[in-house]
Every structure is written in structure tokens, then in C-alpha cells.
Design an enzyme around this catalytic site. Structure first.
Site, PDB file in Angstrom:
ATOM      1  N   SER A 146       0.833  -1.202   0.000  1.00 59.77           N
ATOM      2  CA  SER A 146       0.000   0.000   0.000  1.00 59.77           C
ATOM      3  C   SER A 146       0.873   1.259   0.000  1.00 59.77           C
ATOM      4  CB  SER A 146      -0.955  -0.031   1.200  1.00 59.77           C
ATOM      5  OG  SER A 146      -1.919   0.978   1.105  1.00 59.77           O
ATOM      6  N   ASP A 302      -2.618   6.248  -3.926  1.00 59.44           N
ATOM      7  CA  ASP A 302      -1.428   5.608  -3.361  1.00 59.44           C
ATOM      8  C   ASP A 302      -0.921   4.547  -4.331  1.00 59.44           C
ATOM      9  OD1 ASP A 302      -3.445   3.751  -2.983  1.00 59.44           O
ATOM     10  OD2 ASP A 302      -2.808   3.180  -0.982  1.00 59.44           O
ATOM     11  N   ASP A 304      -0.892   1.328  -4.741  1.00 60.61           N
ATOM     12  CA  ASP A 304      -1.729   0.248  -5.262  1.00 60.61           C
ATOM     13  C   ASP A 304      -3.144   0.724  -5.574  1.00 60.61           C
ATOM     14  OD1 ASP A 304      -2.357   0.453  -2.486  1.00 60.61           O
ATOM     15  OD2 ASP A 304      -3.224  -1.554  -2.517  1.00 60.61           O
ATOM     16  N   ASP A 306      -5.740   1.959  -3.996  1.00 59.33           N
ATOM     17  CA  ASP A 306      -6.980   1.704  -3.259  1.00 59.33           C
ATOM     18  C   ASP A 306      -7.370   2.896  -2.385  1.00 59.33           C
ATOM     19  OD1 ASP A 306      -5.039   1.404  -1.293  1.00 59.33           O
ATOM     20  OD2 ASP A 306      -5.805  -0.503  -0.532  1.00 59.33           O
TER      21      ASP A 306
END
Length: 573
Positions: A146, A302, A304, A306
Site C-alpha cells: 500500500s 497511493d 496500489d 486503493d
């Protein structure tokens, strides 16, 4: 000492040319570092695991990744041939070794005769969740850490509904992982052999196209206004750029500037202190672009993709960052307003949020006669409720969000989805711009109507073995000596999620909390303020959440400042 035995075991069994062995040999003289690498197994939570990359049982490396993948493979084998044939979808972000770890998962799972589908290139987390559902795989794995610093990586595991694994499934996987005597000797297949046996399939553009088509379900207005909205977007060196470009085109946004320096992959995240859209520093370059292009809205995801951060102009024309709570509140307002006007607002509609997310959401939904439900922190709990609603038909899911910048508008994905959120908040901005309003104006209108809700999270980072013990001591101190008054304000209810009991004060009346057990404490005060305390499940932190409400912004800010000071002054680290 057990950690030294583990260290020697690794030194003995690692191949001579293994980079991890070379690293261990170089750092053997640092006992504290070696102890932290080997004093325990890297913790596997309900959704997966995350940690610093490096050698050792308490680090992310190809061997600990294989161990987790082995646990998943045994869990799938228990479900039978159909589950094995449906297989596992695997994606990865732009971090160091993410692609390599994704292939290690495929090699480990594939060695057990289970079908694996690997994305041909890095993709956002929501694309992995979507692919699990679209391809009807039995499980999914996302290699990501993340928004953590560059030295971190990890993996998240998903069930057949596209949501992160629930606790029961995770417990089975953990049991299988615990049966592994050494992760160093787990057998894996070769990629070429898996390809030859047709157990490994690469996936790509078709999934992207299907995902973009699914975004049609969240459009509430035609794109006539969208072409007039000026947007700046940054992927913060992560996975989102290509998917977001396609999404903006599908929604008719043409005035979009991409932060060139940050839209390509960079595992070191060299242009930011942290690739976290919750932090102002991450917006530095994007705001420069915004000023140069007179942008109406600035969006950041961010690595990734999400989580979504948003910056808008205030009354002085300066860019200000909205909090996750504020973004979510604006989305709720726009969503319900537009659905009501269109006659498509279901009477049994429900908004989902976590227990540490703003109460402004409940105030807004209440004016529409709708319910806001709380879950524990973690989007998997929101996803579980979506699945439940589909089965019972008791409620219709409208929106789910959490204060940490995670949003989901439609359940074709079952995790936080920054791509959905980006195009949806942009559509809202375009709609209000046509009315002569900015999102900052809309937020202030909500505050004027419902009161000034302000929330803040204070995190204390305590790394390593000593840090974990400190976090445990802090939680224990609040359990054994709960505050009954804070600054003269009565605590009216204590919610202990470890015992699943809520206690009213001063009567002492107890009632059950109908949520899974968790290491969380929440205090509600008589002036509508609240405090929540919990250790992070993914980072070496203990988090303190504060929420207040005031008639004016100044009153609310003063209440928050006082509440934070009074509570934190008693925390000893």
C-alpha cells in the site's frame, strides 16, 4: 536463544549465492537487527501480511511469501477440484520485488496443481478484486504494501467474492502455514513448466476493458459538464495512471493534466517523502501543476490505488487537502441527492462506514430516512456486509468508506477503489461547478447544516520487538484504568471490542456489540465527542482517533485540540 537457532538454520540451508544469505553474513554482528529478523514469524492477519523486506522469518522475502502461498494452496485443495480448477488471480504493484513475489506465489500454488492467473503488468488493487469476480477464480493475491515506505512489501489475500479473506478462512491458512517446518524447503514449480501444463495464464487488457465498462454503473449525470472541469492527477509512482486515464476518458473528462514525474513506476518513490495521499507532502508537485493549470480539483492515489486523496481550492483560492471523512461526506451528499432527484434512491439503502469514521455520514443519511451502519476497521468487513445484503435483500448497498481515504461506490469491486472514487468525486465537482460551487463550498454547506464535524488520527510508531511490547502495555493501561472524565466532560459509554461489550456510564448497564472481536477501545463523551484506540493491523503503530462536533469551526477545533492534549498526555512511550 530461539532467534539464534533460526538464524543458524537459515545460514545453513540458504544456497551459497542467495542474496539473502549474503545479507545475513554481512549483518551477523548486529545482534539487535538479527533478533528482529528472526525472533518471530511475520504475522499473518485476516487479510494477509506486510513487513520490511529482507532475510528472516520476520521479514518479507521469497521464502515467507512461499509459506503464505503454500497455506493458501492447501486451503484451496481442501475445497476440492472445482476450487482448484477455478484457481487464483494474482496481481502486483510497482514496488521492489513485487513482480518476483507474484511469480513466487504462482509457482507455489501452481506446484499443487491449482490454476493461476497472473496479470501481465502491475495493476491497482481494485483491478485484482474485480478480476477475482470477473474470472470467477476461487481466490486472489495482491502483492503490495500500500502506502508504506519503499523498504516494505507484502501480500493481501482475497476470497471468491473479491473481498479480503474473512477471519475463518485466514485461520485455516495460518494453521497450514504453522505446519511448515521450514519455509526454505517449500517446493515450487518452474514458470515454463506451469505454462506448458497450462496451469499459468497471463491476463491483461480484457480485464481492464471489462472494469472500465463496469464504471458505467456509477455515473449519475451525463458527461456534458465534465469537459469543463480542470483536473490534475498523480499516481505517486504507483499503478493507477493507465486505468485512471481510461476511466476519465469514459466519463468525458478531457482537461486532465498528469503529474509526469510521478505517473510512472518508481519503487523508491523518489519525489515524495511518503507515497501516501493522506499526507500534504505527497501533493507538493501536484499542487504546482494545479497552480500552473488553474485546476479545479487535484487527485492522488497511493501506489496500489486503493486510496484517494483530494485537494480543492478554498475561499482564498489556495489548495487545501480534504480529509478522508470530508471526501466521503461529499460523496454521500452528491450520491443521495442525485439518486433522490432521479427517483432511484432505494428505501432500504444503507451507507457503510467503520467505527472510526465521521458521524457526519450518519447525519446526512438520516435526512433521507436511510441508515448508516458501522463495521470494524478494515474494508473486508464492509465487503462482508455487501455480500450479506445480496443474500438477504434486507438492504441495498449505496456506499462504503473509511477515514483512511478508502471509498467504494459500487460492489463490482469488493475492496477500496480509488479509481471509482476518482471519477465519481470528479463528476460531483463538475456538477457543482456548473452550479457555481466548488467542493469546498459544498463541504461548508454541509457543516452549516449539520454542524462542524472534525476528526483527526494521531499515530505513535513503535517498531520492532520492544515497540510491540510497548503498544501492548499502552492498550493494557487503558483497559485497566479507563478514563471516566476527560477535561471535566463525562464519558458516557465505553465500547470494548475485545470483550464485545458496551458499558454505559455511570449506570454500568452493559449491552453486546454485534461485531467481531478486535483489539479496540472506544470512548463516547456527553458532548458528542469520541475517542478510539487501536493498534494498527498493518504497521508498527498504535492509533488514536478523535472526533468532535461544534456549532462553529473554531469551537470544534478547540474541542479537538483540548481532547487530544488531555488524552495523550497520559500515554507513556
Amino acid at each position: 536463544m530461539q532467534w539464534k537457532q533460526n538464524l543458524n538454520h537459515w545460514l545453513h540451508h540458504l544456497p551459497e549465492n542467495d542474496p539473502l544469505k549474503i545479507e545475513l553474513e554481512n549483518y551477523q554482528s548486529d545482534d539487535k537487527l538479527m533478533e528482529d529478523c528472526f525472533y518471530k514469524e511475520l504475522e499473518f492477519g485476516t487479510g494477509g501480511m506486510r513487513g520490511i523486506m529482507g532475510p528472516g522469518t520476520n521479514r518479507i522475502n521469497l521464502y515467507t511469501v512461499r509459506k503464505a502461498a503454500y497455506g493458501l494452496s492447501q486451503y484451496i485443495k481442501d475445497q476440492g477440484q472445482e476450487a482448484m480448477a477455478r484457481g487464483v488471480a494474482i496481481s502486483y504493484d510497482t514496488r521492489h520485488l513485487s513482480k518476483e513475489f507474484a511469480l513466487e506465489v504462482a509457482k507455489t500454488v501452481g506446484a499443487e496443481g491449482i490454476q493461476v492467473y497472473v496479470f501481465d503488468k502491475y495493476r491497482p488493487t481494485p483491478l485484482l478484486s474485480f478480476a477475482v469476480r470477473h474470472l470467477n477464480t476461487y481466490a486472489g493475491v495482491m502483492i503490495t504494501a500500500s502506502h508504506n515506505p519503499p523498504e516494505y512489501n507484502g501480500l493481501k489475500m482475497y476470497g471468491e467474492d473479491g473481498a479480503q479473506l474473512p477471519p475463518d478462512a485466514a485461520d485455516v491458512i495460518i494453521d497450514y502455514m504453522n505446519e511448515v517446518k521450514t519455509e526454505l524447503l517449500i517446493e515450487v514449480a518452474e514458470v515454463k513448466q506451469l505454462e506448458k501444463d497450462r496451469l499459468l495464464t497471463y491476463i491483461g487488457k480484457n480485464e481492464d476493458i471489462a472494469y472500465i465498462h463496469s464504471l458505467d454503473s456509477i455515473k449519475l449525470n451525463d458527461s456534458a459538464n465534465n469537459k469543463d472541469l480542470s483536473i490534475v492527477f498523480t499516481a505517486l509512482h504507483g499503478t493507477a495512471t493507465e486505468t485512471v486515464q481510461e476511466a476519465f476518458l469514459a466519463f468525458g473528462f478531457t482537461k486532465v493534466k498528469y503529474v509526469y514525474e510521478q505517473c510512472g513506476p518508481d519503487p523508491n518513490f523518489t519525489t515524495v517523502k511518503s507515497p501516501n495521499p493522506e499526507e500534504a507532502d505527497a501533493f507538493t508537485l501536484a499542487i504546482q501543476y494545479g497552480k500552473g493549470n488553474n485546476a479545479d480539483i487535484i487527485l492522488a492515489t497511493d501506489p496500489d490505488a486503493d486510496r484517494l486523496g483530494v485537494a480543492v481550492k478554498d475561499e482564498k483560492g489556495e489548495y487545501v487537502l480534504l480529509t478522508g471523512n470530508q471526501i466521503g461526506s461529499i460523496i454521500i451528499h452528491y450520491l443521495l441527492e442525485q439518486k433522490l432527484e432521479a427517483g432511484t434512491l432505494p428505501k432500504n439503502g444503507v451507507v457503510m462506514k467503520t467505527i472510526v469514521t465521521t458521524e457526519l455520514a450518519r447525519a446526512i443519511t438520516g435526512t433521507y430516512g436511510l441508515e448508516t451502519m458501522d463495521t470494524l476497521t478494515g474494508f473486508k468487513f464492509i465487503a462482508e456486509k455487501i455480500q450479506e445484503f445480496e443474500q438477504t435483500q434486507d438492504h441495498t448497498f449505496l456506499f462504503g468508506f473509511e477515514e483512511s481515504y478508502g471509498f467504494l461506490i459500487d460492489g463490482f469491486v469488493r475492496d477500496k477503489d480509488a479509481v471509482q472514487a476518482a471519477v465519481f468525486i470528479a463528476e460531483a465537482a463538475a456538477y457543482y461547478k456548473a452550479q457555481g460551487k466548488s467542493l469546498f463550498d459544498v463541504l461548508n454547506d454541509l457543516f452549516e447544516e449539520f454542524g462542524y464535524y472534525i476528526e483527526e488520527t494521531h499515530s505513535i510508531t513503535l517498531e520492532g520487538k520492544d515497540g510491540a511490547e510497548q503498544i501492548e502495555r499502552i492498550m493494557e493501561s487503558f483497559w485497566s484504568n479507563p478514563p471516566l472524565h476527560i477535561g471535566g466532560i463525562q464519558v458516557v459509554e465505553i465500547e470494548d471490542y475485545m470483550t464485545s461489550i458496551a458499558t454505559e456510564l455511570p449506570s454500568g448497564m452493559k449491552s453486546p456489540i454485534d461485531l467481531p472481536k478486535a483489539n479496540v477501545l472506544k470512548y463516547k463523551l456527553e458532548d458528542d465527542s469520541w475517542i478510539c484506540i487501536r493498534p494498527s493491523g498493518t504497521e508498527p503503530k498504535i492509533k488514536f482517533y478523535f472526533g468532535v462536533k461544534g456549532k462553529t469551526a473554531e469551537i470544534a477545533r478547540n474541542k479537538l485540540r483540548k481532547l487530544k492534549k488531555l488524552l495523550l498526555q497520559g500515554v507513556h512511550v
